[in-house]
Write a protein that holds these residues in place. Sequence first.
Motif, PDB file in Angstrom:
ATOM      1  N   GLY A  57     -12.316 -20.727  -4.952  1.00 39.58           N
ATOM      2  CA  GLY A  57     -11.666 -19.705  -4.143  1.00 39.58           C
ATOM      3  C   GLY A  57     -12.479 -18.435  -4.078  1.00 39.58           C
ATOM      4  O   GLY A  57     -13.655 -18.405  -4.501  1.00 39.58           O
ATOM      5  N   THR A 110     -16.664 -14.744  -4.855  1.00 43.80           N
ATOM      6  CA  THR A 110     -16.043 -16.067  -5.004  1.00 43.80           C
ATOM      7  C   THR A 110     -15.598 -16.276  -6.453  1.00 43.80           C
ATOM      8  O   THR A 110     -16.078 -15.614  -7.366  1.00 43.80           O
ATOM      9  CB  THR A 110     -17.010 -17.201  -4.629  1.00 43.80           C
ATOM     10  OG1 THR A 110     -18.038 -17.245  -5.621  1.00 43.80           O
ATOM     11  CG2 THR A 110     -17.622 -16.991  -3.265  1.00 43.80           C
ATOM     12  N   SER A 167     -21.838 -19.245   5.169  1.00 43.28           N
ATOM     13  CA  SER A 167     -20.435 -18.874   5.393  1.00 43.28           C
ATOM     14  C   SER A 167     -20.355 -17.559   6.169  1.00 43.28           C
ATOM     15  O   SER A 167     -19.424 -17.352   6.958  1.00 43.28           O
ATOM     16  CB  SER A 167     -19.702 -18.745   4.053  1.00 43.28           C
ATOM     17  OG  SER A 167     -20.383 -17.857   3.195  1.00 43.28           O
ATOM     18  N   SER A 181     -15.963 -19.351  -7.663  1.00 35.05           N
ATOM     19  CA  SER A 181     -16.604 -20.632  -7.986  1.00 35.05           C
ATOM     20  C   SER A 181     -17.814 -20.482  -8.903  1.00 35.05           C
ATOM     21  O   SER A 181     -18.401 -21.474  -9.319  1.00 35.05           O
ATOM     22  CB  SER A 181     -17.042 -21.321  -6.696  1.00 35.05           C
ATOM     23  OG  SER A 181     -17.822 -20.434  -5.925  1.00 35.05           O
ATOM     24  N   LYS A 182     -18.201 -19.243  -9.189  1.00 32.55           N
ATOM     25  CA  LYS A 182     -19.385 -19.049 -10.028  1.00 32.55           C
ATOM     26  C   LYS A 182     -18.930 -18.558 -11.415  1.00 32.55           C
ATOM     27  O   LYS A 182     -18.449 -19.339 -12.202  1.00 32.55           O
ATOM     28  CB  LYS A 182     -20.360 -18.078  -9.350  1.00 32.55           C
ATOM     29  CG  LYS A 182     -21.212 -18.723  -8.261  1.00 32.55           C
ATOM     30  CD  LYS A 182     -20.508 -18.992  -6.997  1.00 32.55           C
ATOM     31  CE  LYS A 182     -21.408 -19.605  -5.950  1.00 32.55           C
ATOM     32  NZ  LYS A 182     -20.661 -20.037  -4.767  1.00 32.55           N
ATOM     33  N   SER A 220     -28.496 -16.289  -2.909  1.00 31.30           N
ATOM     34  CA  SER A 220     -28.250 -17.537  -3.634  1.00 31.30           C
ATOM     35  C   SER A 220     -29.466 -18.452  -3.738  1.00 31.30           C
ATOM     36  O   SER A 220     -29.560 -19.239  -4.669  1.00 31.30           O
ATOM     37  CB  SER A 220     -27.092 -18.294  -2.984  1.00 31.30           C
ATOM     38  OG  SER A 220     -27.374 -18.566  -1.631  1.00 31.30           O
ATOM     39  N   TYR A 241     -23.040 -23.233 -11.617  1.00 30.79           N
ATOM     40  CA  TYR A 241     -22.792 -21.801 -11.409  1.00 30.79           C
ATOM     41  C   TYR A 241     -21.910 -21.211 -12.501  1.00 30.79           C
ATOM     42  O   TYR A 241     -21.378 -20.116 -12.340  1.00 30.79           O
ATOM     43  CB  TYR A 241     -22.051 -21.592 -10.087  1.00 30.79           C
ATOM     44  CG  TYR A 241     -22.748 -22.065  -8.848  1.00 30.79           C
ATOM     45  CD1 TYR A 241     -24.094 -21.816  -8.645  1.00 30.79           C
ATOM     46  CD2 TYR A 241     -22.039 -22.724  -7.845  1.00 30.79           C
ATOM     47  CE1 TYR A 241     -24.722 -22.228  -7.477  1.00 30.79           C
ATOM     48  CE2 TYR A 241     -22.659 -23.136  -6.685  1.00 30.79           C
ATOM     49  CZ  TYR A 241     -23.995 -22.882  -6.508  1.00 30.79           C
ATOM     50  OH  TYR A 241     -24.599 -23.276  -5.364  1.00 30.79           O
ATOM     51  N   SER A 268     -15.444 -15.725   2.797  1.00 31.30           N
ATOM     52  CA  SER A 268     -16.416 -14.842   3.467  1.00 31.30           C
ATOM     53  C   SER A 268     -16.367 -15.079   4.970  1.00 31.30           C
ATOM     54  O   SER A 268     -16.373 -14.134   5.769  1.00 31.30           O
ATOM     55  CB  SER A 268     -17.829 -15.009   2.907  1.00 31.30           C
ATOM     56  OG  SER A 268     -18.228 -16.331   2.974  1.00 31.30           O
ATOM     57  N   ALA A 297     -20.816 -13.211  -4.462  1.00 31.80           N
ATOM     58  CA  ALA A 297     -20.535 -14.522  -5.057  1.00 31.80           C
ATOM     59  C   ALA A 297     -21.265 -14.723  -6.389  1.00 31.80           C
ATOM     60  O   ALA A 297     -20.667 -15.140  -7.380  1.00 31.80           O
ATOM     61  CB  ALA A 297     -20.918 -15.627  -4.075  1.00 31.80           C
ATOM     62  N   GLU A 318     -25.761  -9.701   0.701  1.00 32.04           N
ATOM     63  CA  GLU A 318     -25.239 -10.391  -0.485  1.00 32.04           C
ATOM     64  C   GLU A 318     -25.611  -9.610  -1.741  1.00 32.04           C
ATOM     65  O   GLU A 318     -26.620  -8.908  -1.744  1.00 32.04           O
ATOM     66  CB  GLU A 318     -25.850 -11.791  -0.589  1.00 32.04           C
ATOM     67  CG  GLU A 318     -25.098 -12.805   0.218  1.00 32.04           C
ATOM     68  CD  GLU A 318     -25.757 -14.162   0.214  1.00 32.04           C
ATOM     69  OE1 GLU A 318     -26.376 -14.552  -0.793  1.00 32.04           O
ATOM     70  OE2 GLU A 318     -25.662 -14.843   1.239  1.00 32.04           O
ATOM     71  N   PHE A 366     -16.168 -20.177   0.638  1.00 35.99           N
ATOM     72  CA  PHE A 366     -16.701 -20.302   2.005  1.00 35.99           C
ATOM     73  C   PHE A 366     -15.672 -19.773   3.002  1.00 35.99           C
ATOM     74  O   PHE A 366     -15.986 -18.962   3.883  1.00 35.99           O
ATOM     75  CB  PHE A 366     -17.029 -21.777   2.296  1.00 35.99           C
ATOM     76  CG  PHE A 366     -17.949 -21.964   3.472  1.00 35.99           C
ATOM     77  CD1 PHE A 366     -19.291 -22.244   3.282  1.00 35.99           C
ATOM     78  CD2 PHE A 366     -17.479 -21.854   4.768  1.00 35.99           C
ATOM     79  CE1 PHE A 366     -20.150 -22.413   4.367  1.00 35.99           C
ATOM     80  CE2 PHE A 366     -18.318 -22.020   5.855  1.00 35.99           C
ATOM     81  CZ  PHE A 366     -19.658 -22.298   5.656  1.00 35.99           C
ATOM     82  N   ASP A 402     -21.160  -9.692  -0.035  1.00 35.63           N
ATOM     83  CA  ASP A 402     -20.708 -10.938  -0.660  1.00 35.63           C
ATOM     84  C   ASP A 402     -21.333 -10.988  -2.054  1.00 35.63           C
ATOM     85  O   ASP A 402     -22.540 -11.174  -2.199  1.00 35.63           O
ATOM     86  CB  ASP A 402     -21.170 -12.120   0.209  1.00 35.63           C
ATOM     87  CG  ASP A 402     -20.803 -13.469  -0.388  1.00 35.63           C
ATOM     88  OD1 ASP A 402     -20.512 -13.535  -1.595  1.00 35.63           O
ATOM     89  OD2 ASP A 402     -20.838 -14.459   0.353  1.00 35.63           O
ATOM     90  N   SER A 437     -10.983 -20.894  -0.785  1.00 30.53           N
ATOM     91  CA  SER A 437     -12.370 -21.296  -1.048  1.00 30.53           C
ATOM     92  C   SER A 437     -13.262 -20.091  -0.801  1.00 30.53           C
ATOM     93  O   SER A 437     -12.890 -19.178  -0.044  1.00 30.53           O
ATOM     94  CB  SER A 437     -12.803 -22.486  -0.179  1.00 30.53           C
ATOM     95  OG  SER A 437     -13.585 -22.081   0.923  1.00 30.53           O
ATOM     96  N   HIS A 467     -25.848 -16.226   3.270  1.00 28.17           N
ATOM     97  CA  HIS A 467     -25.256 -17.563   3.167  1.00 28.17           C
ATOM     98  C   HIS A 467     -24.655 -18.006   4.500  1.00 28.17           C
ATOM     99  O   HIS A 467     -24.207 -17.190   5.300  1.00 28.17           O
ATOM    100  CB  HIS A 467     -24.161 -17.499   2.097  1.00 28.17           C
ATOM    101  CG  HIS A 467     -23.641 -18.820   1.661  1.00 28.17           C
ATOM    102  ND1 HIS A 467     -22.433 -19.319   2.077  1.00 28.17           N
ATOM    103  CD2 HIS A 467     -24.173 -19.744   0.827  1.00 28.17           C
ATOM    104  CE1 HIS A 467     -22.230 -20.495   1.505  1.00 28.17           C
ATOM    105  NE2 HIS A 467     -23.262 -20.772   0.734  1.00 28.17           N
TER     106      HIS A 467
HETATM  107  C1  LIG Z   1     -23.303 -16.099  -1.220  1.00 26.05           C
HETATM  108  C2  LIG Z   1     -22.271 -17.170  -1.126  1.00 26.05           C
HETATM  109  N1  LIG Z   1     -21.140 -16.931  -0.464  1.00 26.05           N
HETATM  110  C3  LIG Z   1     -20.174 -17.870  -0.356  1.00 26.05           C
HETATM  111  C4  LIG Z   1     -20.326 -19.107  -0.933  1.00 26.05           C
HETATM  112  C5  LIG Z   1     -19.243 -20.146  -0.799  1.00 26.05           C
HETATM  113  O1  LIG Z   1     -18.538 -20.177  -1.980  1.00 26.05           O
HETATM  114  P1  LIG Z   1     -17.710 -21.442  -2.500  1.00 26.05           P
HETATM  115  O2  LIG Z   1     -18.694 -22.438  -2.998  1.00 26.05           O
HETATM  116  O3  LIG Z   1     -16.895 -20.837  -3.578  1.00 26.05           O
HETATM  117  O4  LIG Z   1     -16.913 -21.955  -1.365  1.00 26.05           O
HETATM  118  C6  LIG Z   1     -21.489 -19.399  -1.648  1.00 26.05           C
HETATM  119  C7  LIG Z   1     -21.660 -20.727  -2.269  1.00 26.05           C
HETATM  120  O5  LIG Z   1     -22.455 -20.995  -3.075  1.00 26.05           O
HETATM  121  C8  LIG Z   1     -22.494 -18.404  -1.747  1.00 26.05           C
HETATM  122  O6  LIG Z   1     -23.630 -18.644  -2.401  1.00 26.05           O
END
Ligand SMILES: Cc1ncc(COP(=O)(O)O)c(C=O)c1O
Length: 414
Positions: free
Chosen positions: A267, A258, A158, A260-261, A202, A70, A135, A229, A198, A132, A227, A130, A156
């Motif tokens: 986070g 997020t 989450s 993380s991407k 994803s 990501y 959200s 992300a 979203e 997850f 979201d 995180s 997602h």
């Molecule tokens: C749309 C979406 N929201 C939340 C998350 C969770 O994020 P993280 O992996 O940073 O915990 C993801 C994870 O890929 C996601 O695709």
Amino acid sequence: MSSEAEHSLADFYFPEDNSALEAPASFSEWLEKGAWAVQLFEPQMLGAVRPRMTIERAGKRTEVVNLSSYNYLGLATHPEVVGAAIRALQEYGTGACGSPLLSGLSNLHRELERKLAEFTGREACMLFNSGFAGSMGSLAGVLRKGDAAIVDSKVHLSILDGVKLAKAKLVFFNHNDPDSLDQALKASEGRRRLVVVEGVYSMDGDTADLPRLLPVAEQHGVGVFIDEAHSILVYGDHGRGVLEHYDVEARVPVQFATFSKSFASCGGYTAGPAGLIRYIRYYSNPYGFSCALPPATVAGILKALEVATRDNSLRERVWDNTNYFREQALGLGLNLGESTSQVMPIIIGSDRQALYELCSEMNDKGLFLAPVDYPSVPEDGLRYRVAVTAAHTREDLDRALQILEDVVVPHVRG
Ligand SMILES: Cc1ncc(COP(=O)(O)O)c(C=O)c1O
């Protein structure tokens, strides 16, 4: 098809045994029989996430083109980002050692909150440790029993877990379908409601159809939670996500994304009106009862934000690469579904055995893609998921396309 390929994870959710501390025997037997396919999961990345790297699956090391990370803007190894994290590590030590509400917030956390509020044009912002948890925790922070969350059918897990945790009613509308949203909103009248979508989906790589969905939510007087992300820093002229892309920022008061991407870290954040953000801080358990992000992580995110927004060069590069890869992959006859973003599914269909066998072959030839199986995606839509980044060179993408042509194209052409 082999007998183990007839099953998926969906078949072992309800265990046949009485003990909650033993894995169901049928599950263990299934995994052991399909061990060669299971090996495709949880590979080890040997070193930093880069477009070309070495991974290890089942003890076997392979040099691969990595189309599975990501790291959309390539910031995971950016010298300024790494340097900022190292300096903060030396100054602040390894961990925050406390929850944000009590003792975990450093001046760096506060600075990131301020910078993100400024960047998103919102009054306030809060950080989660995180994506997850962020959200899930934001939704559980605002929804209550008796409320209804009207969610796109492709959101997602989450988000779904957040609604479940809040004990609110979960109502799905068909993906990106304004009529279905309208019906869901009519059917849930009388409740306190929230629509959830979203930015970029994803598993499919398409965007929320905000120009058509927002008027419906507005007609019903219901707010939207988004979201972003996969879309933050990639979409919009300044990287503010699909809200900026569709010019609807003023109509969606709360934005979650997020780290993380594109931020290449860990986070997430929720940005919105000051009063609401303050309320969520006290009513979101994953925020108040979990350790704050390590300060060095926060320093890396701060620098990533600066690098990604100082000009458009990384965004332009990820889009150039995305457009090139999409055109070439479509030219090969690959099914990329509805993707319009840097996230592209390569849809194989329902042949689970082929999904794993081709994945293994691609791995051996030097292309790192992961299998995405049911129930994460529909049973007839098993796939690989490509993530194109700004860090890939044309050579990387051409090598990946060559392997797809050699391995996957003969299968999809039958
Ligand atoms: C749309 C979406 N929201 C939340 C998350 C969770 O994020 P993280 O992996 O940073 O915990 C993801 C994870 O890929 C996601 O695709």
